[in-house]
Scaffold this motif. Structure first.
Motif, PDB file in Angstrom:
ATOM      1  N   TYR A 259       0.859  -1.181   0.000  1.00 34.65           N
ATOM      2  CA  TYR A 259       0.000   0.000   0.000  1.00 34.65           C
ATOM      3  C   TYR A 259       0.899   1.236   0.000  1.00 34.65           C
ATOM      4  O   TYR A 259       1.381   1.668   1.043  1.00 34.65           O
ATOM      5  CB  TYR A 259      -0.898  -0.045   1.241  1.00 34.65           C
ATOM      6  CG  TYR A 259      -1.851   1.119   1.427  1.00 34.65           C
ATOM      7  CD1 TYR A 259      -2.362   1.830   0.345  1.00 34.65           C
ATOM      8  CD2 TYR A 259      -2.250   1.498   2.711  1.00 34.65           C
ATOM      9  CE1 TYR A 259      -3.248   2.875   0.538  1.00 34.65           C
ATOM     10  CE2 TYR A 259      -3.141   2.543   2.913  1.00 34.65           C
ATOM     11  CZ  TYR A 259      -3.630   3.234   1.823  1.00 34.65           C
ATOM     12  OH  TYR A 259      -4.507   4.275   2.020  1.00 34.65           O
TER      13      TYR A 259
ATOM     14  N   GLY B  20     -10.032   5.073  -8.118  1.00 32.50           N
ATOM     15  CA  GLY B  20     -10.715   4.010  -7.389  1.00 32.50           C
ATOM     16  C   GLY B  20     -10.319   3.951  -5.928  1.00 32.50           C
ATOM     17  O   GLY B  20     -11.162   3.796  -5.045  1.00 32.50           O
ATOM     18  N   VAL B  21      -9.002   4.085  -5.651  1.00 31.01           N
ATOM     19  CA  VAL B  21      -8.522   4.010  -4.270  1.00 31.01           C
ATOM     20  C   VAL B  21      -9.022   5.202  -3.469  1.00 31.01           C
ATOM     21  O   VAL B  21      -9.479   5.055  -2.327  1.00 31.01           O
ATOM     22  CB  VAL B  21      -6.982   3.925  -4.233  1.00 31.01           C
ATOM     23  CG1 VAL B  21      -6.473   4.024  -2.800  1.00 31.01           C
ATOM     24  CG2 VAL B  21      -6.510   2.621  -4.873  1.00 31.01           C
TER      25      VAL B  21
ATOM     26  N   THR C   7     -12.569   4.813  -2.557  1.00 26.13           N
ATOM     27  CA  THR C   7     -12.712   3.831  -1.475  1.00 26.13           C
ATOM     28  C   THR C   7     -12.351   4.449  -0.133  1.00 26.13           C
ATOM     29  O   THR C   7     -13.066   4.247   0.860  1.00 26.13           O
ATOM     30  CB  THR C   7     -11.816   2.614  -1.751  1.00 26.13           C
ATOM     31  OG1 THR C   7     -12.267   1.955  -2.949  1.00 26.13           O
ATOM     32  CG2 THR C   7     -11.847   1.633  -0.596  1.00 26.13           C
TER      33      THR C   7
ATOM     34  N   GLU D  53     -14.900   4.674   2.935  1.00 25.95           N
ATOM     35  CA  GLU D  53     -14.584   4.009   4.197  1.00 25.95           C
ATOM     36  C   GLU D  53     -14.463   5.011   5.336  1.00 25.95           C
ATOM     37  O   GLU D  53     -14.801   4.711   6.486  1.00 25.95           O
ATOM     38  CB  GLU D  53     -13.288   3.205   4.057  1.00 25.95           C
ATOM     39  CG  GLU D  53     -13.357   2.073   3.047  1.00 25.95           C
ATOM     40  CD  GLU D  53     -14.540   1.142   3.284  1.00 25.95           C
ATOM     41  OE1 GLU D  53     -14.722   0.688   4.427  1.00 25.95           O
ATOM     42  OE2 GLU D  53     -15.287   0.896   2.324  1.00 25.95           O
TER      43      GLU D  53
ATOM     44  N   SER E  74      -3.151  -7.807  -1.148  1.00 24.72           N
ATOM     45  CA  SER E  74      -2.649  -6.848  -2.137  1.00 24.72           C
ATOM     46  C   SER E  74      -1.205  -7.151  -2.548  1.00 24.72           C
ATOM     47  O   SER E  74      -0.523  -6.288  -3.099  1.00 24.72           O
ATOM     48  CB  SER E  74      -2.746  -5.421  -1.584  1.00 24.72           C
ATOM     49  OG  SER E  74      -2.184  -5.330  -0.284  1.00 24.72           O
TER      50      SER E  74
ATOM     51  N   LYS F 239      -7.286  -2.227  -7.437  1.00 23.02           N
ATOM     52  CA  LYS F 239      -8.448  -2.981  -6.934  1.00 23.02           C
ATOM     53  C   LYS F 239      -8.083  -3.771  -5.671  1.00 23.02           C
ATOM     54  O   LYS F 239      -8.895  -3.897  -4.753  1.00 23.02           O
ATOM     55  CB  LYS F 239      -8.958  -3.929  -8.012  1.00 23.02           C
ATOM     56  CG  LYS F 239      -9.577  -3.233  -9.218  1.00 23.02           C
ATOM     57  CD  LYS F 239      -9.952  -4.239 -10.300  1.00 23.02           C
ATOM     58  CE  LYS F 239     -10.471  -3.549 -11.556  1.00 23.02           C
ATOM     59  NZ  LYS F 239     -10.774  -4.534 -12.633  1.00 23.02           N
TER      60      LYS F 239
ATOM     61  N   GLN G 256      -8.061  -1.465  -2.737  1.00 21.65           N
ATOM     62  CA  GLN G 256      -9.439  -1.155  -2.353  1.00 21.65           C
ATOM     63  C   GLN G 256     -10.031  -2.296  -1.524  1.00 21.65           C
ATOM     64  O   GLN G 256     -10.707  -2.067  -0.510  1.00 21.65           O
ATOM     65  CB  GLN G 256     -10.288  -0.930  -3.609  1.00 21.65           C
ATOM     66  CG  GLN G 256      -9.899   0.297  -4.414  1.00 21.65           C
ATOM     67  CD  GLN G 256     -10.681   0.395  -5.714  1.00 21.65           C
ATOM     68  OE1 GLN G 256     -11.908   0.352  -5.715  1.00 21.65           O
ATOM     69  NE2 GLN G 256      -9.971   0.515  -6.828  1.00 21.65           N
ATOM     70  N   TYR G 257      -9.773  -3.522  -1.956  1.00 23.68           N
ATOM     71  CA  TYR G 257     -10.295  -4.672  -1.217  1.00 23.68           C
ATOM     72  C   TYR G 257      -9.710  -4.742   0.188  1.00 23.68           C
ATOM     73  O   TYR G 257     -10.428  -4.949   1.172  1.00 23.68           O
ATOM     74  CB  TYR G 257      -9.984  -5.969  -1.975  1.00 23.68           C
ATOM     75  CG  TYR G 257     -10.254  -7.200  -1.144  1.00 23.68           C
ATOM     76  CD1 TYR G 257     -11.548  -7.674  -0.971  1.00 23.68           C
ATOM     77  CD2 TYR G 257      -9.216  -7.863  -0.487  1.00 23.68           C
ATOM     78  CE1 TYR G 257     -11.808  -8.788  -0.181  1.00 23.68           C
ATOM     79  CE2 TYR G 257      -9.464  -8.960   0.304  1.00 23.68           C
ATOM     80  CZ  TYR G 257     -10.754  -9.420   0.452  1.00 23.68           C
ATOM     81  OH  TYR G 257     -11.007 -10.510   1.261  1.00 23.68           O
TER      82      TYR G 257
ATOM     83  N   THR H 259     -11.008  -1.887   2.445  1.00 20.53           N
ATOM     84  CA  THR H 259     -12.419  -2.142   2.764  1.00 20.53           C
ATOM     85  C   THR H 259     -12.555  -3.253   3.795  1.00 20.53           C
ATOM     86  O   THR H 259     -13.343  -3.141   4.739  1.00 20.53           O
ATOM     87  CB  THR H 259     -13.189  -2.508   1.482  1.00 20.53           C
ATOM     88  OG1 THR H 259     -13.120  -1.414   0.558  1.00 20.53           O
ATOM     89  CG2 THR H 259     -14.654  -2.807   1.788  1.00 20.53           C
TER      90      THR H 259
ATOM     91  N   GLN I  76      -7.150   9.629   4.156  1.00 22.01           N
ATOM     92  CA  GLN I  76      -6.341   9.970   2.991  1.00 22.01           C
ATOM     93  C   GLN I  76      -5.438  11.152   3.292  1.00 22.01           C
ATOM     94  O   GLN I  76      -5.897  12.283   3.406  1.00 22.01           O
ATOM     95  CB  GLN I  76      -7.248  10.304   1.802  1.00 22.01           C
ATOM     96  CG  GLN I  76      -6.487  10.594   0.529  1.00 22.01           C
ATOM     97  CD  GLN I  76      -7.406  10.786  -0.653  1.00 22.01           C
ATOM     98  OE1 GLN I  76      -8.567  10.396  -0.608  1.00 22.01           O
ATOM     99  NE2 GLN I  76      -6.902  11.378  -1.713  1.00 22.01           N
TER     100      GLN I  76
END
Length: 549
Positions: free
Chosen positions: A246, A259-260, A263, A267, A405, A453, A456-457, A460, A522
């Motif tokens: 990450y 996308g990130v 998310t 979140e 990841s 992706k 993001q998983y 989450t 973030q």
């Protein structure tokens, strides 16, 4: 062969000159080969290598047997350098640094395990055999090519002498005038500089070992009494969670960031709705693209551990780690949840982890997702079932490493309803329907997309767990261990990773109000950037620990 040459003289001549030409191209390539993939362009090979000039001059004056011996030794040395350059290309592509001839041999076993998890046993074996054949072929062909060219120079000494003299004049002139083509000097001393650089690396590595031993013995909090450690976190259930790969690029790269970032925003709203708050900043990791354990040990020990030698040194000692500080107080039970650990892990004692749950202890019965032994959602669910959800007399200090990841980011798990997680069998269909590593591993754009992706998983999964099972005494620290490989993060990406502290109790975040971190999950682009090794002491100090070095 002589009979064949007599019957087909033209074909024999063409073949001989073709082989000689290929030998010259191979030797020239070996003399000028760079160690980074982005440096492979025509101008790099349109140069005059000074080593070739000296080599030609030397074979011109040597008798036959010494000439052949010198040519063979020089060719073999050049072949070894070519293999090392190939390793440099690979290491720069994946780890953002060149190959260390002292320390990095140990990483090949990890590379083999990664290939086996990604391509299966047969695929990994095939790649390993191909790599061995390639090394042998490079060594043999470069050596034979050097001998052939040496013999050619000796047979045509008059022409070779003039050509060598012209090449020497061209090299000296270009060097003196600084002549370049597209920024690349015509006069090359690439091999000499490469050998010198490797010698410096070896010397620096040996010197670094002695210096680091002295550094590792110094510890600001080594002698702090237990009742003076972490006094402002007593009664809190602590979680330190690493999210594999990450990095800053996940939040700022134009391909992954949309996308990130979406998310992280979603979140963060979940957290706020559940009564939590967060602050986030940046840490500069000690590693890049891989070797996650260097990032883990740097963050937890407060020492800059950027190579395997430093890692072995520090884990063989008793330097205080963050989990060890909690353990030392006697007021926390320290637990490790590490689904990536698949064999005995002696570092457990160094980190101060009382109870370790590795991949064999978490009860998973589902499929592996490439390298990752289990989805992050399952690992966190198992943590709740085996540890957090059980009655315990003391608060927990839990170190958790999430692995979904991890490259090659195919296949990626997806979130399932919590009541369906079970023993992990539910993931069978998800794994089968996912993309294969071979579908994306050679495509930079696809790798970026799938990497995003996977982040993001993982995020989450972690926030869903916290919202579902966290309470007023839960404090979560989560961060990346390093940036993803250069093919995803970029050739000149920083080594920064995001770090966040999440809690319900406002007093927890008030303690770090002067850190300048961003509210939410973030971090802003201009949020403070610290070396990862600086976090331990800042954290211990912020939460009531008294230094006693």
């Amino acid at each position: 062969m002589r009979g064949w040459r007599g019957r087909y003289p033209v074909a024999a001549t063409v073949l001989a000159w073709t082989v000689t030409g290929l030998a010259a191209v191979l030797v020239l390539f070996a003399l000028l080969m760079p160690g980074k993939a982005d440096q492979f362009h025509p101008a790099q090979f349109l140069r005059v290598p000074v080593e070739a000039v000296f080599g030609a001059a030397l074979v011109l004056v040597l008798p036959r047997r010494p000439r052949i011996a010198v040519s063979a030794v020089a060719g073999l040395a050049l072949g070894v350098l070519t293999v090392l350059n190939l390793l440099d290309v690979g290491f720069n592509e994946y780890l953002g640094r060149g190959f260390n001839v002292v320390l990095d041999w140990a990483l090949f076993s990890d590379a083999q395990a990664y290939l086996q998890d990604t391509f299966g046993g047969s695929g990994a074996l095939g790649i390993a055999i191909l790599a061995v054949v390639l090394v042998i072929a490079v060594l043999a062909l470069v050596t034979l090519s050097a001998v052939r060219l040496g013999n050619l120079v000796a047979r045509n000494s008059e022409v070779a002498t003039r050509a060598t003299l012209v090449a020497a004049i061209v090299w000296v002139t270009c060097a003196a005038l600084g002549v370049q083509v597209t920024g690349v000097p015509i006069a090359s001393e690439h091999v000499a500089l490469a050998v010198q650089d490797r010698a410096h690396r070896v010397r620096d590595t040996i010197r670094d070992e002695a210096e680091f031993r002295k550094i590792a013995k110094k510890d600001t909090f080594a002698n702090t009494p237990p009742d003076q450690l972490l006094t402002d976190l007593r009664g809190k259930d602590m979680m330190i969670t690493f999210i594999e790969s990450y990095g800053r690029s996940a939040i700022e790269d134009p391909v992954m960031a949309p996308g990130v970032d979406a998310t992280l925003t979603a979140e963060n709203k979940k957290l706020t709705g559940a009564g939590f708050a967060a602050k986030s900043g940046w840490l500069t990791s000690a590693t890049y693209g891989g070797s996650s354990w260097l990032g883990h040990s740097t963050f937890l020990s407060g020492l800059w551990i950027n190579n395997q030698q430093r890692y072995r040194t520090v884990t063989a000692g008793d330097h205080l780690t963050l989990p060890g500080a909690f353990e030392k107080t006697g007021d926390w039970d320290t637990v490790g949840v590490m689904p990536g650990v698949q064999k005995a892990w002696p570092e457990q004692k160094f980190y101060g982890i009382d109870k370790l749950y590795d991949s064999r202890d978490l009860g998973y019965r589902g499929p592996k997702f490439s390298w990752s032994t289990m989805p992050d959602q399952y690992a966190l669910t198992a943590f709740e079932r085996l540890v957090h959800g059980k009655k315990h007399d003391k608060p927990l200090m839990s170190t958790i490493i999430l692995t979904s990841s991890h490259q090659p980011w195919a296949p990626i798990p997806r979130t399932v309803p919590q009541d369906q997680v079970g023993d992990g069998s539910v993931y069978d269909a998800i794994e089968k329907a996912g993309k294969r590593p071979g579908d994306i591993i050679t495509d930079a754009r696809k790798s970026k997309e799938e990497y995003g992706k996977s982040i993001q998983y993982s995020v989450t999964s972690l926030i869903d767990y916290l919202v579902r099972y966290g309470n007023k005494n839960t404090v979560l620290i989560f961060l990346g261990d390093h940036q993803p490989i250069a093919r995803v993060s970029g050739d000149h990406a920083s080594r920064d990773v995001p770090v966040s502290i999440v809690a319900k109790d406002p007093k927890v975040l008030d303690r770090i109000a002067d850190w300048g971190w961003t509210d939410g999950l973030q971090p802003e682009h201009n949020a403070p950037v610290w070396k990862m090794s600086a976090f331990r002491d800042r954290f211990l100090t912020a939460y009531g620990s008294t230094p006693h070095s």
